[in-house]
Design an enzyme around this catalytic site. Structure first.
Site, PDB file in Angstrom:
ATOM      1  N   SER A   1      -9.348   1.743   2.994  1.00  0.00           N
ATOM      2  CA  SER A   1      -8.523   2.540   2.105  1.00  0.00           C
ATOM      3  C   SER A   1      -7.493   1.716   1.348  1.00  0.00           C
ATOM      4  CB  SER A   1      -7.803   3.627   2.913  1.00  0.00           C
ATOM      5  OG  SER A   1      -6.942   3.061   3.880  1.00  0.00           O
TER       6      SER A   1
ATOM      7  N   SER B   1      -9.748  -0.518   7.083  1.00  0.00           N
ATOM      8  CA  SER B   1      -9.128  -0.491   5.756  1.00  0.00           C
ATOM      9  C   SER B   1      -8.490  -1.810   5.343  1.00  0.00           C
ATOM     10  CB  SER B   1      -8.052   0.602   5.710  1.00  0.00           C
ATOM     11  OG  SER B   1      -8.627   1.870   5.934  1.00  0.00           O
TER      12      SER B   1
ATOM     13  N   LYS C   1       0.842  -1.191   0.000  1.00  0.00           N
ATOM     14  CA  LYS C   1       0.000   0.000   0.000  1.00  0.00           C
ATOM     15  C   LYS C   1       0.880   1.245   0.000  1.00  0.00           C
ATOM     16  CE  LYS C   1      -3.835   2.005   2.725  1.00  0.00           C
ATOM     17  NZ  LYS C   1      -4.683   1.784   3.920  1.00  0.00           N
TER      18      LYS C   1
END
Length: 605
Positions: free
Chosen positions: A155, A179, A81
């Protein structure tokens, strides 16, 4: 709606390493095939930075001269990420005004690189990790693995999609409010949110630093647990990392799981979601669980504190360190976090007091259970719907996730089937801190009852050994410690749980020792005329094993027993001097049969 994509290589860790060992594939060949495959999914906007051949060459060269047997993640591709640093590669947190080129990789990334894993790229996310839907990015909204018109969840959007499409074996995300779980549920994969503070967050750009943790997306729960174990190393310079602890609760062949009432779930968008949840309850019951009705109210009240309380100010603080002006922030993120301006230091303390009171209530609920089951999120949404109502729909996505880090619980999201429109839906199992591997074990068993494929691919779901909780050990018992017998409490009082009933290898003689009560047997290993003896294998936290052993009387002791499947297990053995006055009862095959025969004899007399 498209699904069941066929990746060029099945990326399960064991399968990959088998290919490498046989010479049927090399890491370099794998990456070349993945390059071609991922190019077909540009409409997903899942990558912010896909590594070039030159950028990944150092990682390939590191593997030269090594073998799959020397490195546990040899040649295993993974995604990161883009709020987690990879040395020399820009970190953007999905904002075009942010470009951090780190001199060092994040601590967890370093552990995975040392294990032989190869980074493929940095993935898209909701900007500053603020959002649960995957659309709040300067690099475009991230599309779902099954259909690019639907949200990926966030996210950690691109990380989940990369795993679900079979581009990587696993991916790192972060989880502050959900997330690491919502994108897993919406893409039909496993999402593990470990205990807060278990993995180092050094090298992770903060979102809400007191609540941030690194999460793991994987094809299966067992593979998620393997990555967790390899990434879990002590970082002496990380002020946020906690010292590893044994799990507070283990899970045996039978367990109790909490189930909120249907009116507390509020699954209104898709009525079939309630049916999928009910089916999951039935699956858990079939696996040995007993469903217990619970009140979700205190958990939901804690969840409301996250965005309606002063933790929003902490998110503001993190962003202020990265951008110069508010107009450099995604407008939805900016509007959401503007609420942080209203909170005072007094509000922060009041919220902490309120949270402490709620945690006392939620801990009391969890203390009577092994785990609690909830949906991961109520429903998927289209990207168009999310853009039209970005705040309200995003809040819906966090209904069952926002409380988890505030209350310091472990959680894993696992697939639970498909809605009538073909989009995936998932559930979450959660429990106390340090129950990560325990939850993963149950999640893996549940996963196999729900589906036989991985993510959005046609890859078969592999059969794998369930993960074993760290800092626990197994002990085999054969007499008065068996379930239902007088000394069994010495196990259960220490939190031990029954793992399985089995037999020893046929290399033991079994004796009823003199004396009692309690009456006790002894096992003696022999290579001649041995018998297979029934035993129970129990698992207990290792920090309680010492006091258990201290209570074992002479001539019994602890050694290694060979089981019928050829494995060895810590268990009760007997010194030869214990044979004085003992009776050979090997022909009974076990203590239960012997005691039953004794009871029959006494009745006849």
């Amino acid at each position: 709606m498209t699904k069941d994509f066929t990746p060029p290589v099945r990326l399960d860790i064991d399968h990959l390493q088998s290919l490498y060992r046989s010479g049927g594939l090399t890491p370099r060949q794998l990456l070349d095939r993945l390059d071609d495959y991922q190019a077909a999914f540009t409409d997903r906007n899942l990558w912010i930075h896909y590594l070039t051949p030159d950028e990944r060459e150092p990682f390939l060269q590191t593997l030269e001269g090594e073998s799959p047997d020397s490195l546990p993640l040899y040649g295993v591709p993974f995604a990161i990420k883009d709020n987690i640093h990879l040395r020399g590669i820009p970190t953007t947190v999905a904002n075009r005004h942010v470009r951090i080129v780190p001199d060092a990789s994040a601590f967890v990334v370093e552990q995975l690189l040392a294990a032989g894993a190869i980074p493929v790229g940095k993935t898209n996310l909701d900007q500053f990790a603020t959002g649960l839907n995957g659309t709040r990015s300067d690099f475009g909204p991230c599309g779902n693995a099954f259909d690019p018109d639907w949200i990926s969840g966030g996210s950690s959007a691109g990380s989940a999609v990369a795993v679900a499409l079979g581009m990587v074996s696993f991916a790192l995300g972060t989880d502050t409010a959900g997330s690491g779980r919502v994108p897993a549920a919406l893409n039909h994969i496993v999402g593990l949110k470990p205990t807060l503070g278990r993995l180092s967050v050094e090298g992770v750009v903060p979102a809400c630093q007191t609540l941030d943790c690194v999460s793991i997306f994987a094809r299966t729960a067992a593979q998620a647990d393997r990555v967790l174990t390899l990434a879990d190393r002590r970082n002496p310079t990380d002020a946020w990392q906690e010292h590893q602890q044994p799990p507070k609760r283990l899970m045996g062949q039978s367990f109790r799981f909490g189930v909120p009432a249907a009116d507390q779930l509020g699954l209104v968008e898709y009525p079939e979601a309630q049916a999928l949840f009910d089916a999951t309850v039935a699956h858990l019951e079939a696996l040995g669980g007993t469903a217990v009705d619970i009140d979700l109210t205190p958990f939901s009240e804690a969840a409301a504190l996250l965005y309606d309380g002063p933790w929003v100010s902490e998110r503001q603080l993190a962003i202020n360190d990265l951008v110069n002006t508010p107009d450099q922030v995604h407008p939805v993120v900016r509007d959401v976090l503007s609420a942080g301006d209203q909170f005072t230091a007094g509000d922060a303390f009041s919220a902490r007091y309120r949270l402490a009171a709620l945690k006392r209530r939620t801990d009391a609920v969890l203390a009577t259970l092994d785990t609690i089951l909830t949906p991961t999120c109520p429903a998927p949404y289209t990207i168009a719907d999310m853009m039209a109502d970005p705040v309200a729909l995003n809040a819906r996505l966090g209904a069952f996730t926002n409380f988890m880090n505030l209350l310091d619980y472990s959680a894993v999201s696992v697939p639970a089937g498909f809605l009538d429109n073909g989009m995936p839906w998932g559930v979450t199992l959660f429990g106390p801190a340090w129950s990560d591997s325990t939850l993963n074990g149950l999640a893996g068993r549940l996963h196999h009852r729900v589906t036989d494929t991985v993510g959005a691919t046609s890859d078969p779901l592999p059969d794998e050994q369930p993960p074993q909780p760290l800092r626990t050990l197994q002990v085999a018992v054969c007499g008065a410690h068996l379930a239902g017998y007088p000394l069994n409490h010495q196990l259960t009082d220490r939190g031990a749980v029954l793992v399985k009933r089995t037999r020893t290898a046929p290399r033991y003689r079994f004796y009823a020792l003199a004396g009692g009560p309690p009456y006790r047997p002894g096992l003696i290993r022999t290579e001649d005329r041995g018998a297979a003896i029934e035993v129970e294998v129990w698992r207990m936290p290792e920090d309680r094993f010492g006091s258990f052993v201290a209570g074992i009387p002479h001539p019994l002791g602890i050694g290694q027993l060979e089981l019928e499947d050829g494995t060895w297990c810590t268990g009760f053995i007997c010194e030869p001097c214990g044979m004085d006055g003992a009776t050979d009862i090997s022909d009974t095959g076990g203590w239960r049969r012997y005691m039953a025969s004794m009871a029959t004899t006494e009745t006849r007399q």
